[in-house]
Design an enzyme around this catalytic site. Structure first.
Site, PDB file in Angstrom:
ATOM      1  N   GLU A 186       0.858  -1.188   0.000  1.00 33.86           N
ATOM      2  CA  GLU A 186       0.000   0.000   0.000  1.00 33.86           C
ATOM      3  C   GLU A 186       0.891   1.233   0.000  1.00 33.86           C
ATOM      4  O   GLU A 186       1.785   1.369   0.839  1.00 33.86           O
ATOM      5  CB  GLU A 186      -0.908  -0.034   1.238  1.00 33.86           C
ATOM      6  CG  GLU A 186      -1.847   1.152   1.270  1.00 33.86           C
ATOM      7  CD  GLU A 186      -3.134   0.856   2.040  1.00 33.86           C
ATOM      8  OE1 GLU A 186      -3.440  -0.314   2.305  1.00 33.86           O
ATOM      9  OE2 GLU A 186      -3.850   1.825   2.365  1.00 33.86           O
ATOM     10  N   ASN A 229      -3.384  -1.702   7.610  1.00 35.66           N
ATOM     11  CA  ASN A 229      -4.665  -2.265   7.173  1.00 35.66           C
ATOM     12  C   ASN A 229      -4.428  -3.771   7.188  1.00 35.66           C
ATOM     13  O   ASN A 229      -3.994  -4.357   6.208  1.00 35.66           O
ATOM     14  CB  ASN A 229      -5.036  -1.768   5.776  1.00 35.66           C
ATOM     15  CG  ASN A 229      -5.399  -0.293   5.797  1.00 35.66           C
ATOM     16  OD1 ASN A 229      -5.932   0.207   6.798  1.00 35.66           O
ATOM     17  ND2 ASN A 229      -5.100   0.415   4.726  1.00 35.66           N
ATOM     18  N   LYS A 306      -4.126  -0.148  13.823  1.00 38.32           N
ATOM     19  CA  LYS A 306      -4.993   0.884  13.233  1.00 38.32           C
ATOM     20  C   LYS A 306      -6.413   0.430  13.517  1.00 38.32           C
ATOM     21  O   LYS A 306      -6.854  -0.594  13.002  1.00 38.32           O
ATOM     22  CB  LYS A 306      -4.736   0.967  11.732  1.00 38.32           C
ATOM     23  CG  LYS A 306      -5.728   1.840  10.956  1.00 38.32           C
ATOM     24  CD  LYS A 306      -5.286   1.993   9.505  1.00 38.32           C
ATOM     25  CE  LYS A 306      -6.292   2.763   8.671  1.00 38.32           C
ATOM     26  NZ  LYS A 306      -5.856   2.930   7.279  1.00 38.32           N
ATOM     27  N   GLU A 310     -10.849   4.406   8.702  1.00 38.09           N
ATOM     28  CA  GLU A 310     -10.953   3.983   7.315  1.00 38.09           C
ATOM     29  C   GLU A 310     -11.481   2.556   7.192  1.00 38.09           C
ATOM     30  O   GLU A 310     -10.957   1.746   6.440  1.00 38.09           O
ATOM     31  CB  GLU A 310      -9.592   4.095   6.606  1.00 38.09           C
ATOM     32  CG  GLU A 310      -9.052   5.508   6.597  1.00 38.09           C
ATOM     33  CD  GLU A 310      -7.791   5.685   5.767  1.00 38.09           C
ATOM     34  OE1 GLU A 310      -7.659   6.739   5.149  1.00 38.09           O
ATOM     35  OE2 GLU A 310      -6.953   4.775   5.740  1.00 38.09           O
ATOM     36  N   ARG A 355     -12.049  17.064   9.698  1.00 35.93           N
ATOM     37  CA  ARG A 355     -11.307  15.852  10.046  1.00 35.93           C
ATOM     38  C   ARG A 355     -10.045  16.167  10.843  1.00 35.93           C
ATOM     39  O   ARG A 355      -9.577  15.350  11.632  1.00 35.93           O
ATOM     40  CB  ARG A 355     -10.956  15.077   8.774  1.00 35.93           C
ATOM     41  CG  ARG A 355     -10.593  13.640   9.067  1.00 35.93           C
ATOM     42  CD  ARG A 355     -10.356  12.888   7.784  1.00 35.93           C
ATOM     43  NE  ARG A 355      -8.959  12.657   7.562  1.00 35.93           N
ATOM     44  CZ  ARG A 355      -8.453  12.245   6.400  1.00 35.93           C
ATOM     45  NH1 ARG A 355      -9.246  12.033   5.358  1.00 35.93           N
ATOM     46  NH2 ARG A 355      -7.172  12.036   6.274  1.00 35.93           N
ATOM     47  N   LYS A 379       0.610  10.842  13.496  1.00 35.52           N
ATOM     48  CA  LYS A 379       1.232  11.355  12.266  1.00 35.52           C
ATOM     49  C   LYS A 379       1.725  12.782  12.499  1.00 35.52           C
ATOM     50  O   LYS A 379       1.182  13.492  13.336  1.00 35.52           O
ATOM     51  CB  LYS A 379       0.225  11.340  11.112  1.00 35.52           C
ATOM     52  CG  LYS A 379      -0.103   9.934  10.606  1.00 35.52           C
ATOM     53  CD  LYS A 379      -0.969   9.964   9.350  1.00 35.52           C
ATOM     54  CE  LYS A 379      -1.284   8.535   8.889  1.00 35.52           C
ATOM     55  NZ  LYS A 379      -2.089   8.470   7.656  1.00 35.52           N
ATOM     56  N   ASP A 384      -3.049  14.158   6.953  1.00 43.91           N
ATOM     57  CA  ASP A 384      -2.570  12.884   6.433  1.00 43.91           C
ATOM     58  C   ASP A 384      -1.337  13.037   5.541  1.00 43.91           C
ATOM     59  O   ASP A 384      -1.453  12.922   4.326  1.00 43.91           O
ATOM     60  CB  ASP A 384      -3.711  12.220   5.630  1.00 43.91           C
ATOM     61  CG  ASP A 384      -3.360  10.819   5.186  1.00 43.91           C
ATOM     62  OD1 ASP A 384      -2.324  10.304   5.631  1.00 43.91           O
ATOM     63  OD2 ASP A 384      -4.128  10.246   4.394  1.00 43.91           O
ATOM     64  N   GLU A 406       4.885   9.416  13.760  1.00 41.06           N
ATOM     65  CA  GLU A 406       4.800   8.619  12.537  1.00 41.06           C
ATOM     66  C   GLU A 406       5.056   9.547  11.351  1.00 41.06           C
ATOM     67  O   GLU A 406       4.250  10.427  11.044  1.00 41.06           O
ATOM     68  CB  GLU A 406       3.427   7.952  12.399  1.00 41.06           C
ATOM     69  CG  GLU A 406       3.306   7.137  11.104  1.00 41.06           C
ATOM     70  CD  GLU A 406       1.984   6.358  10.975  1.00 41.06           C
ATOM     71  OE1 GLU A 406       1.450   5.890  12.004  1.00 41.06           O
ATOM     72  OE2 GLU A 406       1.500   6.225   9.841  1.00 41.06           O
ATOM     73  N   GLU A 412       3.764   9.157  -0.737  1.00 34.47           N
ATOM     74  CA  GLU A 412       2.384   9.037  -1.222  1.00 34.47           C
ATOM     75  C   GLU A 412       1.862  10.338  -1.836  1.00 34.47           C
ATOM     76  O   GLU A 412       1.254  10.331  -2.898  1.00 34.47           O
ATOM     77  CB  GLU A 412       1.476   8.598  -0.065  1.00 34.47           C
ATOM     78  CG  GLU A 412       0.012   8.516  -0.450  1.00 34.47           C
ATOM     79  CD  GLU A 412      -0.885   8.045   0.695  1.00 34.47           C
ATOM     80  OE1 GLU A 412      -0.374   7.773   1.796  1.00 34.47           O
ATOM     81  OE2 GLU A 412      -2.102   7.953   0.485  1.00 34.47           O
ATOM     82  N   HIS A 540      -4.603  18.192   0.483  1.00 33.63           N
ATOM     83  CA  HIS A 540      -5.566  17.153   0.135  1.00 33.63           C
ATOM     84  C   HIS A 540      -6.350  17.503  -1.129  1.00 33.63           C
ATOM     85  O   HIS A 540      -7.581  17.414  -1.159  1.00 33.63           O
ATOM     86  CB  HIS A 540      -6.532  16.912   1.305  1.00 33.63           C
ATOM     87  CG  HIS A 540      -7.113  15.517   1.338  1.00 33.63           C
ATOM     88  ND1 HIS A 540      -7.966  15.061   0.348  1.00 33.63           N
ATOM     89  CD2 HIS A 540      -6.972  14.496   2.212  1.00 33.63           C
ATOM     90  CE1 HIS A 540      -8.324  13.825   0.638  1.00 33.63           C
ATOM     91  NE2 HIS A 540      -7.724  13.449   1.752  1.00 33.63           N
ATOM     92  N   TRP A 562     -13.084  12.771   2.061  1.00 32.28           N
ATOM     93  CA  TRP A 562     -12.131  12.201   1.112  1.00 32.28           C
ATOM     94  C   TRP A 562     -12.040  13.062  -0.154  1.00 32.28           C
ATOM     95  O   TRP A 562     -11.273  12.771  -1.054  1.00 32.28           O
ATOM     96  CB  TRP A 562     -12.541  10.768   0.715  1.00 32.28           C
ATOM     97  CG  TRP A 562     -12.147   9.750   1.755  1.00 32.28           C
ATOM     98  CD1 TRP A 562     -11.348   9.959   2.839  1.00 32.28           C
ATOM     99  CD2 TRP A 562     -12.520   8.368   1.803  1.00 32.28           C
ATOM    100  NE1 TRP A 562     -11.222   8.807   3.573  1.00 32.28           N
ATOM    101  CE2 TRP A 562     -11.940   7.804   2.953  1.00 32.28           C
ATOM    102  CE3 TRP A 562     -13.314   7.555   0.984  1.00 32.28           C
ATOM    103  CZ2 TRP A 562     -12.096   6.470   3.313  1.00 32.28           C
ATOM    104  CZ3 TRP A 562     -13.472   6.213   1.342  1.00 32.28           C
ATOM    105  CH2 TRP A 562     -12.874   5.681   2.490  1.00 32.28           C
TER     106      TRP A 562
HETATM  107  O1  GCW Z   1      -3.134   8.347   3.832  1.00 33.31           O
HETATM  108  C1  GCW Z   1      -3.819   7.227   4.066  1.00 33.31           C
HETATM  109  C2  GCW Z   1      -3.422   6.303   2.965  1.00 33.31           C
HETATM  110  C3  GCW Z   1      -3.888   4.928   3.260  1.00 33.31           C
HETATM  111  C4  GCW Z   1      -3.277   4.522   4.612  1.00 33.31           C
HETATM  112  C5  GCW Z   1      -3.768   5.493   5.669  1.00 33.31           C
HETATM  113  C6  GCW Z   1      -3.194   5.197   7.047  1.00 33.31           C
HETATM  114  C7  GCW Z   1      -2.544   2.413   5.373  1.00 33.31           C
HETATM  115  O2  GCW Z   1      -3.952   6.765   1.752  1.00 33.31           O
HETATM  116  O3  GCW Z   1      -3.443   4.112   2.231  1.00 33.31           O
HETATM  117  O4  GCW Z   1      -3.604   3.213   4.943  1.00 33.31           O
HETATM  118  O5  GCW Z   1      -3.373   6.777   5.308  1.00 33.31           O
HETATM  119  O6  GCW Z   1      -2.214   5.830   7.403  1.00 33.31           O
HETATM  120  O7  GCW Z   1      -3.710   4.354   7.745  1.00 33.31           O
END
Ligand code: GCW
Length: 723
Positions: A186, A229, A306, A310, A355, A379, A384, A406, A412, A540, A562
């Site tokens: 991923e 995930n 996690k 999501e 969010r 994070k 994100d 994190e 990404e 985003h 999203w």
């Molecule tokens: O940013 C999102 C990503 C997902 C990721 C999620 C997370 C692993 O697009 O792919 O899933 O964060 O950090 O849990």
């Protein structure tokens, strides 16, 4: 005829030799080629005439191999291994307290100041002979010291007056692999997973050893093998056997293995009807499962979880809190000294007004309710891993709960594996941010290293950018981010520039021109990608699903948060997310000094303007330009800077090996295309709201907005199959 034949053979041979010599990037920063500077070489040959590593253990034998290979390669001749010190110029490495030679040196008081994994390197004499001593507090410190010593040689440092003490500032320095059991990764852009689950445990790919060496060389001491995930199957015996094989291989390198725990595993692989953390059967199931894991891996590190994010299952499915869930696992891990890294990246099925506020709202009230072996993994920013985010408001807000960092090493949202983006500058920006939790100077770094709130556990995790591509990270400069993550986790006080310099010297060359050029490219590269993708605090606005390229128009997804329009909120008046008290009030989650910094248009640094404010198109920026003009200029400037990078790189053509030169050149070309794509898409899209012309002097986009909106990338790498 014969002659031609011989010539042909010679020609093919030489071709083969040059092929062998090609720099394919596999060796990372551990290349150990002969030192090219004649003076340095002579100096080192004089100072290093033999080596001796006292003691015996799997870790010390790894250290021996590395030292031997390293100095033999760098010095270009076999350096002998001796048992006693009878001449000058011996490198002595040993563990303090376990070595007769080191006892003579009386290093104990210095040793007390070091952490368990720390080391000393110094010039001294033993039996009147000049030696270089590498002393670890534990065996792993010797290995870290050996790597550090080799780095000194690789980077052409003086080794005649060494007096180095080094200890990690953070205890658990961890890579998070988002690798699935089917080998897809991923958000992975460097091929497939390096874990060849199918052939494990019997076939141990030599790459695993090189992975362990690379990690040990930068102090990484943990690896989470699987995606957050999570798939519960990894907790079944067939997979635990495979996990154990990797753990055995990594152990001598000081690397512990961790797994991700799927919260619903008791149902999926345990046959229970519930995964409620307060259900005694569930608790017993986890206890037994965890005991079983320790049968396979006696030093198993623990779990990353996690939950309720999501679509992942979690304690909230049973009306229990994150603390209930984390503590249940923590209790079962505690007898084995395992830890739980519980992620704060949560957002449930109810779409919130903002969010950015959710993690704080859910976790802050739980401060002080977690077991002592739970860390909350946060994070760097509240949304994100965007190209630029302000620091996460949880940092500083949970004095009674160890918070860990994190970071995302895999790019990404930062150009994936086609853009040259050095992330250390971005990470430093976050680490140096002042939370004001205990007055001025309460930086995020001090939260993470535990000094601010005296956390007993400290950790930094980085989402790995490693795959099975020959050069590990896809983009050759992606290696620098893996490298920088490890170095910063060990010592967050290092500058991004220092780390880049070390990496360049080891990965490319000690040539000053190369160092200066590449360092300059790297240090500016983050700002460049921000400019051409999300300048002035935008965030985003990427393409949906794959997250590759621009998608500011994305407006229809299964949940509003999203979409892009949720975040940029562009309208005829202006653009940006009002997070002040007249808007979502996310700003109130920060300490007052931070609120004051970001709260008004006048004070807010322009880099964060549209993160915190909805700003009129005609608002006057510090430069005197209107917001609209400034936004356009940022996007155009971003593209210009990529072109600058191309020029800088091209100027090194004769100095860089052909393979890497050609690869980076091609990637920079792609980066230019992608930067233009971002620029044109965003400028054309926002223009539909601002209704203003692109400022004079800027080239007009070639294609229409509709063209960009129609592009689709169903097979972009790293995409989640189910999205
Ligand atoms: O940013 C999102 C990503 C997902 C990721 C999620 C997370 C692993 O697009 O792919 O899933 O964060 O950090 O849990």
């Amino acid at each position: 005829m014969k002659k031609i034949g011989i010539l042909l053979i010679l020609f093919t041979l030489s071709l083969n030799i040059s092929k062998l010599k090609a720099e394919d990037g596999y060796r990372l920063w551990l290349r150990y080629d002969l030192i090219s500077n004649a003076q340095k070489l002579q100096e080192y040959r004089r100072s290093i005439q033999a080596w001796l590593i006292e003691g015996d253990s799997p870790t010390l034998s790894v250290a021996k191999n590395e030292l031997q290979n390293g100095i033999n390669g760098l010095l270009g001749q076999p350096i002998s291994n001796v048992k006693t010190i009878q001449k000058d110029g011996i490198v002595v490495a040993a563990t303090l307290g376990k070595s007769a030679l080191l006892t003579q040196l009386n290093l104990n008081s210095r040793l007390e100041k070091l952490n368990l994994e720390g080391f000393l390197i110094l010039n001294t004499t033993i039996n009147q002979k000049k030696v270089i001593v590498i002393a670890g507090k534990e065996d792993i410190g010797v290995l870290y010291g050996v790597f550090h010593f080799l780095k000194l040689l690789q980077t052409h440092q003086n080794i005649e007056k060494l007096n180095i003490e080094s200890s990690p500032k953070v205890k658990l320095r961890i890579l998070n692999h988002w690798d699935n059991l089917d080998r897809t990764v991923e958000r992975g852009y460097a091929g497939f997973s390096i874990w060849d689950w199918h052939k494990l445990p019997d076939y141990l790919d030599p790459r695993y050893t090189d992975y362990a060496r690379a990690n040990a060389s930068i102090g990484i001491n943990g690896t989470v093998l699987t995606n957050v995930n999570a798939n519960a199957l990894v907790l079944t015996p067939a997979y635990l056997e495979k996990v154990a094989a990797l753990a055995d291989l990594f152990r001598p390198y000081g690397i512990k293995v961790y797994l991700t725990a799927r919260f619903s595993a008791p149902i999926e692989i345990g046959g229970l009807k519930t995964a409620d953390p307060l259900d005694p059967q569930v608790q017993t199931w986890w206890k037994n499962k965890i005991n079983e894991i320790y049968q396979y891996v006696p030093d198993f590190g623990g779990f990353v979880v996690k939950a309720n994010s999501e679509g992942q299952p979690g304690p909230q499915n049973y009306q229990r809190s994150h603390a209930d869930g984390a503590n249940m696992l923590a209790d079962a891990l505690a007898p084995h000294n395992g830890v739980v890294m519980w992620r704060a990246f949560v957002y449930d099925n109810n779409v919130p007004d903002d969010r950015a506020k959710q993690a704080y709202n859910e976790f802050k009230p739980l401060d002080g309710t977690f077991r002592s072996n739970v860390l909350i993994q946060v994070k760097n920013g509240p949304i994100d891993f965007q190209p630029r985010e302000p620091f996460h408001p949880l940092f500083g807000a949970m004095p009674k709960t160890p918070l860990m960092m994190e970071f995302q090493i895999t790019q990404e949202y930062l150009g994936q594996a086609t853009n040259l983006v050095y992330l250390a500058t971005m990470w430093k920006e976050c680490l140096e941010s002042d939370t004001y939790a205990k007055g001025q100077g309460s930086t995020v770094a001090k939260v993470i290293d535990g000094t601010l709130h005296e956390y007993s556990m400290t950790s930094m995790a980085g989402v790995a950018n490693i795959g099975n591509e020959r050069n590990w990270t896809g983009h050759p400069f992606g290696q620098a981010n893996w490298y920088a993550f490890g170095r910063l986790a060990w010592n967050h006080e290092l500058t991004a520039a220092q780390i880049a310099e070390d990496w360049i010297r080891m990965t490319f060359s000690n040539d000053n021109n190369i160092i200066k050029t590449l360092q300059n490219m790297m240090l500016n590269s983050h700002e460049t990608v921000v400019k051409h993708s999300t300048p002035l605090g935008l965030h985003h606005i990427m393409g949906a699903g794959h997250h590759y390229g621009p998608g500011p128009w994305v407006s229809r997804m299964s949940r509003a948060d999203w979409t892009s329009v949720y975040y940029h909120r562009a309208d005829s008046m202006g653009v940006g997310f009002n997070r002040t008290s007249s808007g979502s009030d996310a700003l109130s989650q920060y300490f007052p000094e931070v609120q004051a910094k970001f709260g008004t248009l006048e004070n807010c640094p322009e880099a964060f303007l549209l993160w915190f404010h909805h700003v009129n198109w005609d608002y006057k920026m510090k430069s005197g330009q209107t917001l609209w003009a400034a936004l356009c200029h940022q996007y155009y400037q971003g593209v210009e800077e990529v072109r600058q990078m191309q020029k800088s790189w091209d100027a090194l053509e004769t100095k860089i090996d052909e393979t890497r030169f050609a690869q980076v050149k091609a990637l920079l070309k792609i980066q230019e295309k992608e930067a233009i794509w971002w620029r044109n898409s965003c400028v054309l899209y926002f223009q539909t709201f601002s209704k203003q012309a692109i400022p004079k002097g800027l080239e007009q986009p070639e294609k229409s907005l509709e063209y960009y909106q129609k592009l689709s990338f169903p097979y972009a790498p790293g995409i989640r199959p189910q999205w």
